[in-house]
Design a protein around this motif. Structure first.
Motif, mmCIF file in Angstrom:
data_model
loop_
_atom_site.group_PDB
_atom_site.id
_atom_site.type_symbol
_atom_site.label_atom_id
_atom_site.label_comp_id
_atom_site.label_asym_id
_atom_site.label_seq_id
_atom_site.Cartn_x
_atom_site.Cartn_y
_atom_site.Cartn_z
ATOM 1 N N VAL A 17 36.648 43.896 34.528
ATOM 2 C CA VAL A 17 36.618 42.554 35.220
ATOM 3 C C VAL A 17 38.075 42.453 35.948
ATOM 4 C CG1 VAL A 17 36.581 40.157 34.788
ATOM 5 C CG2 VAL A 17 34.960 41.785 33.555
ATOM 6 N N GLU A 76 32.293 36.167 24.420
ATOM 7 C CA GLU A 76 31.849 35.443 25.625
ATOM 8 C C GLU A 76 31.024 34.245 25.328
ATOM 9 O OE1 GLU A 76 30.629 36.451 30.468
ATOM 10 O OE2 GLU A 76 29.601 37.157 28.738
ATOM 11 N N CYS A 124 39.390 37.432 38.567
ATOM 12 C CA CYS A 124 38.317 38.587 38.872
ATOM 13 C C CYS A 124 38.162 39.010 40.062
ATOM 14 C CB CYS A 124 37.252 37.738 38.203
ATOM 15 S SG CYS A 124 35.725 38.895 37.945
ATOM 16 N N GLU A 127 33.565 41.962 41.376
ATOM 17 C CA GLU A 127 31.957 41.645 41.594
ATOM 18 C C GLU A 127 32.040 41.550 43.329
ATOM 19 O OE1 GLU A 127 29.559 41.392 39.647
ATOM 20 O OE2 GLU A 127 30.474 41.301 37.728
ATOM 21 N N GLN A 132 30.035 35.202 42.465
ATOM 22 C CA GLN A 132 29.788 36.014 41.264
ATOM 23 C C GLN A 132 31.205 36.184 40.626
ATOM 24 O OE1 GLN A 132 28.212 39.446 43.334
ATOM 25 N NE2 GLN A 132 26.297 39.064 42.056
ATOM 26 N N ARG A 136 32.093 34.681 36.584
ATOM 27 C CA ARG A 136 32.615 35.642 35.740
ATOM 28 C C ARG A 136 33.893 34.936 35.281
ATOM 29 N NH1 ARG A 136 30.397 37.657 32.286
ATOM 30 N NH2 ARG A 136 29.055 38.839 33.797
#
Length: 225
Positions: A17, A76, A124, A127, A132, A136
């Motif tokens: 990530v 998570e 992040c 993605e 997205q 995340r």
């Protein structure tokens, strides 16, 4: 560390990530997302300080070098499980670095979210779209805030336990990977395995199985340790 290879061997999905590299071909910090049935139940034992002992190729005298990496394992959670006020967030967008084609290089798809009250920062960029990456990053932020809240709640108990049985602190090493001796030592169990190449390639199950059995034994004894 062999955790990603282990995850893939279990059929879990493992993806990077966030990663921050040093100027010496090393990694300063990174976030690995692992998704799969039972993943947290097995990998929760990996939290702590991992120590590596090896002789670098550039070491002419054969001197052993020691390095460490700190691993934090967080489950998570859904954003709805912890309240995050939008006014407490500072959100920045930027162009993701590295390979990825025109979309990555020219469009600001990467997201950095700062939770102002706590100072927690999550970035992040892996993605393909900004949306997205935002989803995340928010998921990771929620997990980190939940972990911080839980740690604060048990801090008084943890302090009492440290006084009784030693430091018990996360900063203490939990495992050593000794390459010259082909040895992986799990300090919490005072047990070693002499198949380090296989372990580094992801054959962690015997180690994690031993840790899981020890946890079950402790619970059965009712010590709560």
């Amino acid at each position: 560390m062999p955790d990603r290879a282990y995850a893939e061997s279990r059929g879990w999905k493992a993806s990077v990530v966030e990663i921050s590299k040093t100027g010496l071909k090393g990694v300063k910090q990174g976030t690995l997302l692992i998704v799969g049935k039972g993943a947290f139940g097995w990998l929760k034992f990996e939290g702590g300080v991992h120590r590596v002992q090896r002789v670098p190729e550039t070491e002419a005298s054969g001197r052993i070098h020691t390095s460490t990496v700190t691993v934090a394992i967080m489950a998570e959670i859904e954003e709805t499980e912890i309240k995050i006020d939008a006014k407490d967030l500072k959100i920045d967008t930027y162009r993701a670095g590295g390979a990825g084609g025109q979309n990555v290089n020219k469009v600001e798809t990467a997201i950095r979210i700062t939770h102002i009250p706590s100072g927690v920062v999550v970035a992040c960029q892996e993605e393909r779209s900004q949306g997205q990456n935002r989803m995340r990053a928010m998921s990771i932020l929620a997990a980190r805030l939940a972990a911080a809240s839980k740690e604060k709640a048990v801090s008084a108990h943890a302090e009492v336990r440290r006084l009784q049985v030693g430091t018990g602190d996360r900063s203490e090493k939990i495992r050593t990977y000794n390459f010259p001796q082909n040895r992986c030592t799990e300090h919490r169990l005072e047990q070693s395995w002499h198949n380090l190449p296989l372990i580094m390639e992801g054959d962690l199950h015997p180690v994690l199985e031993a840790l899981r059995k020890e946890e079950e034994d402790v619970l059965l004894r009712g010590t709560g340790a």
